[in-house]
Design a protein around this motif. Sequence first.
Motif, PDB file in Angstrom:
ATOM      1  N   GLU A   8     -17.805   6.490   5.631  1.00 44.97           N
ATOM      2  CA  GLU A   8     -16.707   6.158   4.728  1.00 44.97           C
ATOM      3  C   GLU A   8     -15.423   6.894   5.098  1.00 44.97           C
ATOM      4  O   GLU A   8     -14.320   6.346   4.966  1.00 44.97           O
ATOM      5  CB  GLU A   8     -17.094   6.507   3.288  1.00 44.97           C
ATOM      6  N   TYR A  11     -12.499   5.309   7.065  1.00 45.58           N
ATOM      7  CA  TYR A  11     -11.470   4.468   6.440  1.00 45.58           C
ATOM      8  C   TYR A  11     -10.665   5.196   5.374  1.00 45.58           C
ATOM      9  O   TYR A  11      -9.708   4.642   4.851  1.00 45.58           O
ATOM     10  CB  TYR A  11     -12.130   3.237   5.806  1.00 45.58           C
ATOM     11  N   SER A  12     -11.070   6.432   5.036  1.00 45.52           N
ATOM     12  CA  SER A  12     -10.441   7.102   3.902  1.00 45.52           C
ATOM     13  C   SER A  12      -9.824   8.457   4.242  1.00 45.52           C
ATOM     14  O   SER A  12      -9.357   9.158   3.349  1.00 45.52           O
ATOM     15  CB  SER A  12     -11.472   7.288   2.775  1.00 45.52           C
ATOM     16  N   ASN A  36      -8.448   2.050   3.584  1.00 46.11           N
ATOM     17  CA  ASN A  36      -8.387   1.793   2.144  1.00 46.11           C
ATOM     18  C   ASN A  36      -7.005   2.082   1.554  1.00 46.11           C
ATOM     19  O   ASN A  36      -6.841   2.088   0.334  1.00 46.11           O
ATOM     20  CB  ASN A  36      -9.460   2.583   1.401  1.00 46.11           C
ATOM     21  N   ASP A  59     -13.661  -5.172   2.742  1.00 43.58           N
ATOM     22  CA  ASP A  59     -13.878  -4.274   1.602  1.00 43.58           C
ATOM     23  C   ASP A  59     -12.799  -3.209   1.518  1.00 43.58           C
ATOM     24  O   ASP A  59     -12.320  -2.869   0.428  1.00 43.58           O
ATOM     25  CB  ASP A  59     -15.257  -3.609   1.706  1.00 43.58           C
ATOM     26  N   GLU A  60     -12.418  -2.663   2.684  1.00 43.93           N
ATOM     27  CA  GLU A  60     -11.380  -1.626   2.699  1.00 43.93           C
ATOM     28  C   GLU A  60     -10.015  -2.228   2.392  1.00 43.93           C
ATOM     29  O   GLU A  60      -9.192  -1.607   1.709  1.00 43.93           O
ATOM     30  CB  GLU A  60     -11.366  -0.920   4.059  1.00 43.93           C
ATOM     31  N   LYS A  63      -9.415  -2.527  -1.277  1.00 39.58           N
ATOM     32  CA  LYS A  63      -9.030  -1.242  -1.871  1.00 39.58           C
ATOM     33  C   LYS A  63      -7.553  -0.963  -1.588  1.00 39.58           C
ATOM     34  O   LYS A  63      -6.825  -0.473  -2.462  1.00 39.58           O
ATOM     35  CB  LYS A  63      -9.893  -0.121  -1.306  1.00 39.58           C
TER      36      LYS A  63
END
Length: 214
Positions: A8, A11-12, A36, A59-60, A63
């Motif tokens: 994770e 992407y964050s 994200n 999905d990202e 966000k």
Amino acid sequence: MNYDNKPEIYYSKVRYEMIKYLPENAVKVLEVGCGNGCFGEILKKNRDLEFWGIEMMPDEAQKAEKVLDKVFTGMCETFIDDLPDNYFDAIYFNDVLEHIFDPYSLLEKIKSKLSANGVVISSIPNMRYHNEMKMLLFKKDWKYAQYGIMDFTHMRFFTGKSIKRMYVEAGYKVKINEGINRTKSIKPYLYNILFLFTQMDIFYLQYATVASKN
């Protein structure tokens, strides 16, 4: 190329060290590979910015849509023609260009999307970082990994010199091209003894580059 198994943090992670390269007068910013949206979200909290993003992972991207002004979902090459010309004061590629099959053509094409004084800002892994140098020169190996410089999703590998050449050949004026995220290890000093301290670039995990079209 499968990015589904990436952790994770891939992407964050906010690239705080890249914030300082944003020009003070920049108002309209695009981040290619925005994840994200965490990087743009931080910048927008501290400055009055119009911040766009392009993110390949759906999905990202969903966000990112919650915190950025506009987000495209898919490969960045697909959306270049949809971006307004002469619009962005800064376009960020934070560890993205090495994932693209033809970053040279992409840089040349996206140049038309920059405003008159706009800049492209990139972070690119340094293939001459001391760990990779050790693997290649001393271990005689070339082993891919889940992340890092030898990330199995990397399509291209760069040194500080080749990064600068890529920008120049794409028609940019390179304003900054410097090593970032310097290692705290003493190993590069030991390696440099062998080369009379002429290999100082091996201290840096990445290169940060700022380039304008003028």
